[in-house]
Design a protein around this motif. Structure first.
Motif, PDB file in Angstrom:
ATOM      1  N   ALA A  86       6.678  -2.474 -11.482  1.00 53.43           N
ATOM      2  CA  ALA A  86       7.634  -1.643 -10.755  1.00 53.43           C
ATOM      3  C   ALA A  86       7.417  -1.838  -9.256  1.00 53.43           C
ATOM      4  CB  ALA A  86       7.459  -0.173 -11.113  1.00 53.43           C
ATOM      5  N   MET A  87       8.504  -1.763  -8.529  1.00 53.19           N
ATOM      6  CA  MET A  87       8.414  -1.800  -7.070  1.00 53.19           C
ATOM      7  C   MET A  87       8.799  -0.439  -6.511  1.00 53.19           C
ATOM      8  SD  MET A  87      10.169  -4.258  -4.195  1.00 53.19           S
ATOM      9  CE  MET A  87       8.915  -5.546  -4.313  1.00 53.19           C
ATOM     10  N   GLY A  88       8.024   0.048  -5.586  1.00 56.94           N
ATOM     11  CA  GLY A  88       8.290   1.344  -4.993  1.00 56.94           C
ATOM     12  C   GLY A  88       8.314   1.271  -3.482  1.00 56.94           C
ATOM     13  N   TRP A  89       8.898   2.278  -2.890  1.00 54.50           N
ATOM     14  CA  TRP A  89       8.901   2.451  -1.442  1.00 54.50           C
ATOM     15  C   TRP A  89       8.312   3.829  -1.134  1.00 54.50           C
ATOM     16  CZ3 TRP A  89      10.308  -1.138   2.211  1.00 54.50           C
ATOM     17  CH2 TRP A  89      10.943  -2.287   1.739  1.00 54.50           C
TER      18      TRP A  89
ATOM     19  N   LYS B 182       1.424  13.308   8.679  1.00 53.85           N
ATOM     20  CA  LYS B 182       1.795  13.700   7.314  1.00 53.85           C
ATOM     21  C   LYS B 182       1.223  12.716   6.305  1.00 53.85           C
ATOM     22  CE  LYS B 182       6.049  16.154   8.447  1.00 53.85           C
ATOM     23  NZ  LYS B 182       7.493  16.323   8.097  1.00 53.85           N
ATOM     24  N   GLU B 183       1.166  13.156   5.078  1.00 53.46           N
ATOM     25  CA  GLU B 183       0.694  12.288   4.015  1.00 53.46           C
ATOM     26  C   GLU B 183       1.793  11.311   3.600  1.00 53.46           C
ATOM     27  OE1 GLU B 183      -2.591  15.230   1.892  1.00 53.46           O
ATOM     28  OE2 GLU B 183      -0.864  14.506   0.767  1.00 53.46           O
ATOM     29  N   ARG B 184       1.353  10.209   3.027  1.00 50.50           N
ATOM     30  CA  ARG B 184       2.316   9.240   2.509  1.00 50.50           C
ATOM     31  C   ARG B 184       3.093   9.879   1.368  1.00 50.50           C
ATOM     32  NH1 ARG B 184       0.210   3.189   1.716  1.00 50.50           N
ATOM     33  NH2 ARG B 184      -0.398   3.736   3.851  1.00 50.50           N
ATOM     34  N   GLU B 185       4.402   9.678   1.375  1.00 48.08           N
ATOM     35  CA  GLU B 185       5.230  10.284   0.337  1.00 48.08           C
ATOM     36  C   GLU B 185       6.119   9.247  -0.333  1.00 48.08           C
ATOM     37  OE1 GLU B 185       7.893  13.247   1.871  1.00 48.08           O
ATOM     38  OE2 GLU B 185       8.985  11.835   3.134  1.00 48.08           O
ATOM     39  N   PHE B 186       6.426   9.547  -1.568  1.00 50.62           N
ATOM     40  CA  PHE B 186       7.283   8.682  -2.383  1.00 50.62           C
ATOM     41  C   PHE B 186       8.716   8.725  -1.872  1.00 50.62           C
ATOM     42  CE2 PHE B 186       8.860   6.593  -6.065  1.00 50.62           C
ATOM     43  CZ  PHE B 186      10.019   7.252  -6.438  1.00 50.62           C
ATOM     44  N   VAL B 187       9.358   7.557  -1.885  1.00 41.61           N
ATOM     45  CA  VAL B 187      10.762   7.474  -1.494  1.00 41.61           C
ATOM     46  C   VAL B 187      11.621   7.052  -2.685  1.00 41.61           C
ATOM     47  CG1 VAL B 187      12.444   6.269  -0.030  1.00 41.61           C
ATOM     48  CG2 VAL B 187      10.202   6.946   0.906  1.00 41.61           C
ATOM     49  N   ALA B 188      11.295   5.906  -3.269  1.00 41.92           N
ATOM     50  CA  ALA B 188      12.109   5.380  -4.370  1.00 41.92           C
ATOM     51  C   ALA B 188      11.306   4.331  -5.123  1.00 41.92           C
ATOM     52  CB  ALA B 188      13.407   4.769  -3.845  1.00 41.92           C
ATOM     53  N   ALA B 189      11.719   4.078  -6.351  1.00 40.67           N
ATOM     54  CA  ALA B 189      11.066   3.050  -7.157  1.00 40.67           C
ATOM     55  C   ALA B 189      12.027   2.582  -8.241  1.00 40.67           C
ATOM     56  CB  ALA B 189       9.779   3.571  -7.798  1.00 40.67           C
ATOM     57  N   ARG B 190      11.768   1.385  -8.719  1.00 44.70           N
ATOM     58  CA  ARG B 190      12.529   0.912  -9.869  1.00 44.70           C
ATOM     59  C   ARG B 190      11.696  -0.077 -10.645  1.00 44.70           C
ATOM     60  NH1 ARG B 190      17.927  -1.653  -9.047  1.00 44.70           N
ATOM     61  NH2 ARG B 190      17.671  -1.891 -11.276  1.00 44.70           N
TER      62      ARG B 190
ATOM     63  N   SER C  22      15.935   1.496 -14.881  1.00 46.18           N
ATOM     64  CA  SER C  22      15.536   2.785 -14.346  1.00 46.18           C
ATOM     65  C   SER C  22      15.231   2.738 -12.854  1.00 46.18           C
ATOM     66  CB  SER C  22      14.286   3.290 -15.073  1.00 46.18           C
ATOM     67  OG  SER C  22      14.531   3.432 -16.448  1.00 46.18           O
ATOM     68  N   THR C  23      15.773   3.725 -12.150  1.00 47.02           N
ATOM     69  CA  THR C  23      15.467   3.923 -10.735  1.00 47.02           C
ATOM     70  C   THR C  23      15.052   5.369 -10.529  1.00 47.02           C
ATOM     71  OG1 THR C  23      17.783   4.409 -10.245  1.00 47.02           O
ATOM     72  CG2 THR C  23      17.056   2.141  -9.919  1.00 47.02           C
ATOM     73  N   TYR C  24      14.245   5.592  -9.501  1.00 43.74           N
ATOM     74  CA  TYR C  24      13.705   6.917  -9.232  1.00 43.74           C
ATOM     75  C   TYR C  24      13.795   7.166  -7.733  1.00 43.74           C
ATOM     76  CZ  TYR C  24      11.674   5.435 -13.656  1.00 43.74           C
ATOM     77  OH  TYR C  24      11.504   4.927 -14.913  1.00 43.74           O
ATOM     78  N   TYR C  25      14.165   8.383  -7.375  1.00 42.81           N
ATOM     79  CA  TYR C  25      14.322   8.732  -5.967  1.00 42.81           C
ATOM     80  C   TYR C  25      13.705  10.094  -5.681  1.00 42.81           C
ATOM     81  CZ  TYR C  25      17.796   5.000  -5.833  1.00 42.81           C
ATOM     82  OH  TYR C  25      18.426   3.789  -5.910  1.00 42.81           O
ATOM     83  N   ALA C  26      13.144  10.206  -4.498  1.00 39.68           N
ATOM     84  CA  ALA C  26      12.748  11.516  -4.016  1.00 39.68           C
ATOM     85  C   ALA C  26      14.005  12.343  -3.761  1.00 39.68           C
ATOM     86  CB  ALA C  26      11.938  11.389  -2.730  1.00 39.68           C
ATOM     87  N   ASP C  27      13.910  13.633  -3.960  1.00 39.69           N
ATOM     88  CA  ASP C  27      15.073  14.499  -3.754  1.00 39.69           C
ATOM     89  C   ASP C  27      15.605  14.386  -2.329  1.00 39.69           C
ATOM     90  OD1 ASP C  27      13.908  17.250  -5.868  1.00 39.69           O
ATOM     91  OD2 ASP C  27      14.961  15.388  -6.356  1.00 39.69           O
ATOM     92  N   SER C  28      14.711  14.150  -1.391  1.00 47.35           N
ATOM     93  CA  SER C  28      15.103  14.119   0.022  1.00 47.35           C
ATOM     94  C   SER C  28      15.980  12.918   0.366  1.00 47.35           C
ATOM     95  CB  SER C  28      13.862  14.127   0.909  1.00 47.35           C
ATOM     96  OG  SER C  28      13.036  13.008   0.623  1.00 47.35           O
TER      97      SER C  28
END
Length: 126
Positions: free
Chosen positions: A33-36, A43-51, A57-63
Motif C-alpha cells: 500500500a502507498m500512503g501519504w 504537530k505530530e505526523r498525521e495520516f492523509v490518504a492511502a490506497r 480500496s482507498t482511504y482518506y482522513a476526514d479532514s
C-alpha cells in the motif's frame, strides 16, 4: 528495498490546487500500500490518504475527504495525490510511504509503513 522521492510541493493560495508525486525505485508488490502523511510545525505526523497498490480500496482522513484524491501508476511506479480546495490548515511537510503489509484501517497508522520519502513542503496562504 524501496526508495521514495516526493515532488510537487510549493506555495499556493487558499482554494488552489497542487499535485504531489511520489516516485518509487525498487519493486512494489501488488499487496503493498502507498500512503501519504503530513506533519505541520509543532504537530505530530498525521495520516492523509492511502490506497492498495493493486487498486481498489482507498482511504482518506476526514479532514481531506472530498478534496484530495490518491492515485498510482503501476507501470511508472509512481503515486500521486491531487489536492484541491486547499486550506491554510493543509500547510505541512507531506510524505509518501509504502507499507508491505497494511490493509484497511491498518493503513492509517504511520507505524505500518516500512519506507518513507524525504518529504515535500506544501504552504497554503490565506
Amino acid at each position: 528495498q524501496v526508495q521514495l522521492v516526493e515532488s510537487g510541493g510549493g506555495l499556493v493560495q487558499a482554494g488552489g490546487s497542487l499535485r504531489l508525486s511520489c516516485a518509487a525505485s525498487g519493486r512494489i508488490f501488488s499487496n503493498y500500500a502507498m500512503g501519504w502523511f503530513r506533519q505541520a510545525p509543532g504537530k505530530e505526523r498525521e495520516f492523509v490518504a492511502a490506497r492498495n497498490w493493486s487498486g481498489g480500496s482507498t482511504y482518506y482522513a476526514d479532514s481531506v475527504k472530498g478534496r484530495f484524491t490518491i492515485s498510482r501508476d503501476t507501470a511508472k511506479n509512481t503515486g500521486d495525490v491531487q489536492m484541491n480546495s486547499l486550506k491554510p490548515e493543509d500547510t505541512a511537510v507531506y510524505y509518501c510511504a509504502v507499507s508491505r503489509y497494511c490493509t484497511g484501517y491498518g493503513c492509517y497508522a504511520s507505524g505500518a509503513y516500512d519506507y518513507w520519502g524525504q518529504g515535500t513542503q506544501v504552504t497554503v496562504s490565506s
